[in-house]
Motif scaffolding. Structure first.
Motif, mmCIF file in Angstrom:
data_model
loop_
_atom_site.group_PDB
_atom_site.id
_atom_site.type_symbol
_atom_site.label_atom_id
_atom_site.label_comp_id
_atom_site.label_asym_id
_atom_site.label_seq_id
_atom_site.Cartn_x
_atom_site.Cartn_y
_atom_site.Cartn_z
ATOM 1 N N TYR A 1 10.463 -1.884 10.029
ATOM 2 C CA TYR A 1 9.114 -1.433 10.364
ATOM 3 C C TYR A 1 8.291 -1.291 9.093
ATOM 4 O O TYR A 1 8.765 -0.707 8.116
ATOM 5 N N VAL A 2 7.070 -1.817 9.094
ATOM 6 C CA VAL A 2 6.197 -1.651 7.925
ATOM 7 C C VAL A 2 4.844 -1.090 8.370
ATOM 8 O O VAL A 2 4.154 -1.677 9.203
ATOM 9 N N ASP A 3 4.495 0.051 7.771
ATOM 10 C CA ASP A 3 3.235 0.741 8.030
ATOM 11 C C ASP A 3 2.254 0.305 6.937
ATOM 12 O O ASP A 3 2.286 0.843 5.829
ATOM 13 N N THR A 4 1.405 -0.685 7.231
ATOM 14 C CA THR A 4 0.533 -1.193 6.164
ATOM 15 C C THR A 4 -0.582 -0.209 5.813
ATOM 16 O O THR A 4 -1.090 -0.228 4.701
ATOM 17 N N GLY A 5 -0.943 0.677 6.756
ATOM 18 C CA GLY A 5 -1.945 1.702 6.449
ATOM 19 C C GLY A 5 -1.462 2.582 5.298
ATOM 20 O O GLY A 5 -2.251 3.011 4.447
ATOM 21 N N ALA A 6 -0.152 2.837 5.268
ATOM 22 C CA ALA A 6 0.432 3.671 4.201
ATOM 23 C C ALA A 6 0.229 3.002 2.839
ATOM 24 O O ALA A 6 0.083 3.684 1.821
ATOM 25 N N MET A 7 0.202 1.676 2.827
ATOM 26 C CA MET A 7 0.017 0.962 1.556
ATOM 27 C C MET A 7 -1.416 1.159 1.048
ATOM 28 O O MET A 7 -1.638 1.398 -0.137
ATOM 29 N N TYR A 8 -2.405 1.074 1.955
ATOM 30 C CA TYR A 8 -3.796 1.333 1.546
ATOM 31 C C TYR A 8 -3.967 2.802 1.156
ATOM 32 O O TYR A 8 -4.703 3.133 0.227
ATOM 33 N N ARG A 9 -3.254 3.671 1.853
ATOM 34 C CA ARG A 9 -3.317 5.098 1.506
ATOM 35 C C ARG A 9 -2.724 5.355 0.120
ATOM 36 O O ARG A 9 -3.222 6.198 -0.637
ATOM 37 N N ALA A 10 -1.652 4.651 -0.216
ATOM 38 C CA ALA A 10 -1.027 4.843 -1.529
ATOM 39 C C ALA A 10 -1.978 4.392 -2.644
ATOM 40 O O ALA A 10 -2.099 5.055 -3.678
ATOM 41 N N VAL A 11 -2.686 3.282 -2.407
ATOM 42 C CA VAL A 11 -3.678 2.832 -3.398
ATOM 43 C C VAL A 11 -4.780 3.890 -3.528
ATOM 44 O O VAL A 11 -5.221 4.222 -4.631
ATOM 45 N N SER A 12 -5.184 4.453 -2.395
ATOM 46 C CA SER A 12 -6.213 5.497 -2.403
ATOM 47 C C SER A 12 -5.755 6.711 -3.207
ATOM 48 O O SER A 12 -6.491 7.228 -4.059
ATOM 49 N N LEU A 13 -4.521 7.148 -2.964
ATOM 50 C CA LEU A 13 -3.997 8.319 -3.684
ATOM 51 C C LEU A 13 -3.983 8.047 -5.188
ATOM 52 O O LEU A 13 -4.400 8.889 -5.992
#
Ligand code: DC
Length: 227
Positions: A31-43
């Protein structure tokens, strides 16, 4: 049994990730949550002063993209958690502030190109359930199963409100609803890969569906495609 790619797209807080995770677990897929990847860039951007209330320093962000390593690991309880440069940031990326930053960085072309490249690599062997906004349209346009999930903004705001409450990060319902609507607008109106239903995606409006009903429907669609 043949392995496929399952692309799940839809609005924020519509329950995509719950459905996606459950399917992945039941069928033994990644399972891959791509929203988490954009969130990590945001953080990363917020922490380093690259993203402020009214600006994003795109030159610095572009340079920084090379130093942003995003990964996922499953914890002892079987829950997948997001890592930024080796640090577990799972709870830090779930705040409204980070969500807003994620919505803003996700409109930037070079951010999308880099994350899409990483996502395509993750799906190279298939056997993957990926959720996001552009999975069926951009990341895997040839995915064997595409689902587009939606629910009314009020229903989604209530779900998000309940989640934040349960996590001990309460926010006023009106603020959550305004945030949901603002993100919908940005997600659907940005120039780069705006959120839209792929022509061959199955639409699921879950405003009045239970989690069990959604899961059963998704499993049924999966079984049809892998038969
Ligand atoms: O699904 P989410 O709320 O965790 O996503 C965070 C933000 O990232 C959201 O504003 C939309 C954006 N996003 C995107 O543009 N493309 C994706 N594939 C996933 C998320």
């Amino acid at each position: 049994m043949k392995k496929i790619i399952v692309a799940i797209d839809g609005y924020s807080s519509c329950g995509k990730s719950t459905m996606a995770k459950e399917l992945a677990k039941n069928v033994g897929y990644v399972y891959v949550d791509t929203g988490a990847m954009y969130r990590a860039v945001s953080l990363f951007g917020l922490r380093n002063g690259i993203i402020t209330d009214d600006t994003i320093d795109e030159t610095r962000l572009q340079q920084a993209m090379h130093n942003i390593q995003i990964g996922f690991k499953t914890n002892a309880a079987g829950k997948q958690e997001t890592y930024l440069n080796g640090e577990n940031v799972e709870s830090l990326i779930r705040t409204l502030e980070v969500a807003n930053g994620a919505s803003r960085v996700s409109a930037i072309g070079f951010v999308r190109r880099e994350l899409v490249r990483q996502q395509q690599r993750m799906g190279i062997d298939k056997g993957i359930v990926m959720d996001g906004r552009d999975i069926g349209t951009v990341v895997f346009p040839d995915a064997e199963l595409k689902v587009f999930v939606t629910a009314s903004p009020e229903v989604r705001a209530q779900r998000r409100y309940d989640e934040l409450q349960a996590k001990g990060q309460p926010e006023a319902y009106d603020a959550v609803l305004a945030n949901v609507k603002e993100r919908d607008y940005r997600d659907t109106h940005r120039a780069e890969s705006p959120l839209r239903q792929a022509d061959d995606a199955v639409l699921i409006d879950n405003s009045h569906m239970t989690k069990a009903e959604q899961s059963a429907l998704l499993q049924h669609l999966f079984d049809e495609r892998t038969r």
